[in-house]
Design a protein around this motif. Sequence first.
Motif, PDB file in Angstrom:
ATOM      1  N   VAL A   1       7.278   2.685   1.124  1.00  0.00           N
ATOM      2  CA  VAL A   1       6.284   1.631   0.941  1.00  0.00           C
ATOM      3  C   VAL A   1       6.623   0.875  -0.333  1.00  0.00           C
ATOM      4  CG1 VAL A   1       4.702   3.181  -0.305  1.00  0.00           C
ATOM      5  CG2 VAL A   1       3.818   1.078   0.753  1.00  0.00           C
ATOM      6  N   LYS A   2       6.463  -0.439  -0.299  1.00  0.00           N
ATOM      7  CA  LYS A   2       6.718  -1.286  -1.462  1.00  0.00           C
ATOM      8  C   LYS A   2       5.611  -2.330  -1.549  1.00  0.00           C
ATOM      9  CE  LYS A   2      10.870  -3.067  -1.771  1.00  0.00           C
ATOM     10  NZ  LYS A   2      11.984  -4.025  -1.471  1.00  0.00           N
ATOM     11  N   VAL A   3       5.152  -2.628  -2.765  1.00  0.00           N
ATOM     12  CA  VAL A   3       4.091  -3.619  -2.973  1.00  0.00           C
ATOM     13  C   VAL A   3       4.520  -4.593  -4.056  1.00  0.00           C
ATOM     14  CG1 VAL A   3       1.686  -4.000  -3.632  1.00  0.00           C
ATOM     15  CG2 VAL A   3       2.308  -1.950  -2.318  1.00  0.00           C
ATOM     16  N   ARG A   4       4.473  -5.888  -3.743  1.00  0.00           N
ATOM     17  CA  ARG A   4       4.770  -6.913  -4.762  1.00  0.00           C
ATOM     18  C   ARG A   4       3.568  -7.065  -5.676  1.00  0.00           C
ATOM     19  NH1 ARG A   4       3.913 -12.477  -5.076  1.00  0.00           N
ATOM     20  NH2 ARG A   4       3.204 -12.568  -2.911  1.00  0.00           N
ATOM     21  N   LEU A   5       3.793  -6.899  -6.983  1.00  0.00           N
ATOM     22  CA  LEU A   5       2.715  -7.000  -7.956  1.00  0.00           C
ATOM     23  C   LEU A   5       2.488  -8.438  -8.419  1.00  0.00           C
ATOM     24  CD1 LEU A   5       3.372  -3.867 -10.213  1.00  0.00           C
ATOM     25  CD2 LEU A   5       1.875  -4.075  -8.200  1.00  0.00           C
ATOM     26  N   PHE A   6       3.569  -9.102  -8.812  1.00  0.00           N
ATOM     27  CA  PHE A   6       3.454 -10.474  -9.293  1.00  0.00           C
ATOM     28  C   PHE A   6       4.828 -11.129  -9.287  1.00  0.00           C
ATOM     29  CE2 PHE A   6       3.952  -7.729 -13.026  1.00  0.00           C
ATOM     30  CZ  PHE A   6       5.046  -8.302 -13.660  1.00  0.00           C
ATOM     31  N   GLY A   7       4.811 -12.456  -9.470  1.00  0.00           N
ATOM     32  CA  GLY A   7       6.049 -13.216  -9.507  1.00  0.00           C
ATOM     33  C   GLY A   7       6.525 -13.608  -8.121  1.00  0.00           C
ATOM     34  N   ASP A   8       7.348 -14.651  -8.076  1.00  0.00           N
ATOM     35  CA  ASP A   8       7.959 -15.117  -6.826  1.00  0.00           C
ATOM     36  C   ASP A   8       9.400 -15.503  -7.125  1.00  0.00           C
ATOM     37  OD1 ASP A   8       8.850 -16.852  -4.635  1.00  0.00           O
ATOM     38  OD2 ASP A   8       6.772 -16.758  -3.948  1.00  0.00           O
TER      39      ASP A   8
ATOM     40  N   GLY B   1      17.226   2.346  10.807  1.00  0.00           N
ATOM     41  CA  GLY B   1      15.782   2.326  10.685  1.00  0.00           C
ATOM     42  C   GLY B   1      15.201   0.937  10.839  1.00  0.00           C
ATOM     43  N   VAL B   2      13.921   0.824  10.515  1.00  0.00           N
ATOM     44  CA  VAL B   2      13.198  -0.439  10.638  1.00  0.00           C
ATOM     45  C   VAL B   2      12.292  -0.618   9.427  1.00  0.00           C
ATOM     46  CG1 VAL B   2      13.212  -0.422  13.161  1.00  0.00           C
ATOM     47  CG2 VAL B   2      11.312   0.651  11.927  1.00  0.00           C
ATOM     48  N   LEU B   3      11.952  -1.863   9.149  1.00  0.00           N
ATOM     49  CA  LEU B   3      10.939  -2.161   8.132  1.00  0.00           C
ATOM     50  C   LEU B   3      10.108  -3.343   8.595  1.00  0.00           C
ATOM     51  CD1 LEU B   3      11.563  -4.952   6.365  1.00  0.00           C
ATOM     52  CD2 LEU B   3      13.258  -3.510   5.265  1.00  0.00           C
ATOM     53  N   VAL B   4       8.892  -3.414   8.074  1.00  0.00           N
ATOM     54  CA  VAL B   4       7.979  -4.526   8.370  1.00  0.00           C
ATOM     55  C   VAL B   4       7.421  -5.040   7.058  1.00  0.00           C
ATOM     56  CG1 VAL B   4       5.904  -5.274   9.587  1.00  0.00           C
ATOM     57  CG2 VAL B   4       7.375  -3.522  10.613  1.00  0.00           C
ATOM     58  N   GLY B   5       7.479  -6.370   6.865  1.00  0.00           N
ATOM     59  CA  GLY B   5       6.900  -6.992   5.682  1.00  0.00           C
ATOM     60  C   GLY B   5       5.634  -7.738   6.040  1.00  0.00           C
ATOM     61  N   PHE B   6       4.549  -7.434   5.361  1.00  0.00           N
ATOM     62  CA  PHE B   6       3.253  -8.033   5.642  1.00  0.00           C
ATOM     63  C   PHE B   6       2.905  -9.083   4.585  1.00  0.00           C
ATOM     64  CE2 PHE B   6       3.265  -3.825   7.510  1.00  0.00           C
ATOM     65  CZ  PHE B   6       2.719  -4.031   8.776  1.00  0.00           C
ATOM     66  N   HIS B   7       2.886 -10.360   5.002  1.00  0.00           N
ATOM     67  CA  HIS B   7       2.408 -11.462   4.175  1.00  0.00           C
ATOM     68  C   HIS B   7       3.122 -11.542   2.817  1.00  0.00           C
ATOM     69  CE1 HIS B   7      -0.555 -11.735   7.308  1.00  0.00           C
ATOM     70  NE2 HIS B   7      -0.998 -10.508   7.051  1.00  0.00           N
ATOM     71  N   ASP B   8       4.388 -11.176   2.800  1.00  0.00           N
ATOM     72  CA  ASP B   8       5.203 -11.229   1.588  1.00  0.00           C
ATOM     73  C   ASP B   8       4.568 -10.449   0.441  1.00  0.00           C
ATOM     74  OD1 ASP B   8       7.578 -11.992   0.365  1.00  0.00           O
ATOM     75  OD2 ASP B   8       6.669 -13.737  -0.599  1.00  0.00           O
ATOM     76  N   ARG B   9       3.816  -9.405   0.788  1.00  0.00           N
ATOM     77  CA  ARG B   9       3.114  -8.617  -0.220  1.00  0.00           C
ATOM     78  C   ARG B   9       3.397  -7.123  -0.095  1.00  0.00           C
ATOM     79  NH1 ARG B   9       1.064  -9.536  -5.038  1.00  0.00           N
ATOM     80  NH2 ARG B   9       0.225 -11.497  -4.218  1.00  0.00           N
ATOM     81  N   VAL B  10       3.389  -6.596   1.131  1.00  0.00           N
ATOM     82  CA  VAL B  10       3.555  -5.161   1.360  1.00  0.00           C
ATOM     83  C   VAL B  10       4.685  -4.936   2.363  1.00  0.00           C
ATOM     84  CG1 VAL B  10       2.487  -3.045   2.217  1.00  0.00           C
ATOM     85  CG2 VAL B  10       1.127  -4.687   0.892  1.00  0.00           C
TER      86      VAL B  10
END
Length: 299
Positions: A133-140, A91-100
């Motif tokens: 789908v995955k969303v970063r809420l907080f932290g780095d 498969g494939v994945l795309v990460g948008f701006h280290d957020r989504v």
Amino acid sequence: MNPRARHPARCLLALALCAPSGIALAQSGDAGDGVGGKLLLTGGVTQVEGAAGGGLTPWAVIGGYGTRDQIGANAFYTRVDVDDYALDSYGVLVGFHDRVELSLSRQKFDTQAVGGALGLGNGFTFTQDTVGVKVRLFGDAVLEQDTWLPQVSVGAQYKRNDQAGVLAFVGARDDSGIDYYASATKLLLDKSLLLNGTVRLTKANQFGILGFGGDLNDDYEAQFEGSVAYLLSRNFAIGGEYRMKPDNLGIAEENDAWDVFVAWAPSKHVSLTLAYVDLGNIVIADNQRGLYASLQVGF
């Protein structure tokens, strides 16, 4: 997604965690490499259902090497061979701006001779498509080294199986379902150590390969998944994963899965993960253990 089949313990993920000496490069990138600005392997590998993380479980990291001002992407192929089954996932994945993160994957589970013993025919195959789908809420996980606060993300994976009739016969309540999860990832650069914990709400039988819900239980249950990875060098990492699974079907006892892995990333464009995985009992076949191999390419 893996009905009796061994998957991926996607073992993965060496997440070649970021070289301890490279915190300052995390967002600026390795000059001149022509790839996104994250440190080597800090986006993880791709787990069997398509999300960034380890082979068996998602992490809070966003896939690809894109930073907050960039877009990154990965494509992967994983092969799992255990004693009586085989699994192919790609498969494939795309990460948008280290957020989504958005992902799309397909898992093909080959029952081999067990399919014949069950009256389905040798080599009978279950196919499952997964949209995530995955969303970063907080932290780095990389930059916040002066705090114990982890990077935290939430995600969902919609899975649909192509064998509705067979699934109903074995007692599954549905041929599709949605897993919901929350992951926390902490990278300790000074110790070359990555820790991850994930809690998944799921009805999936064998990762969804045997459908969702069953005669024993048709309610969502919280299952824990954990990963640890240790960086041996800039390009090599070793580690292990553990993934709990619900036991919904009276006809097919289900055990938790675990793996130990080594990951090698010669560059940001490619990584290879090899693992030994134990998927436990899958239908009439106990102690399903074997090898997992995953190739990932991206930017």
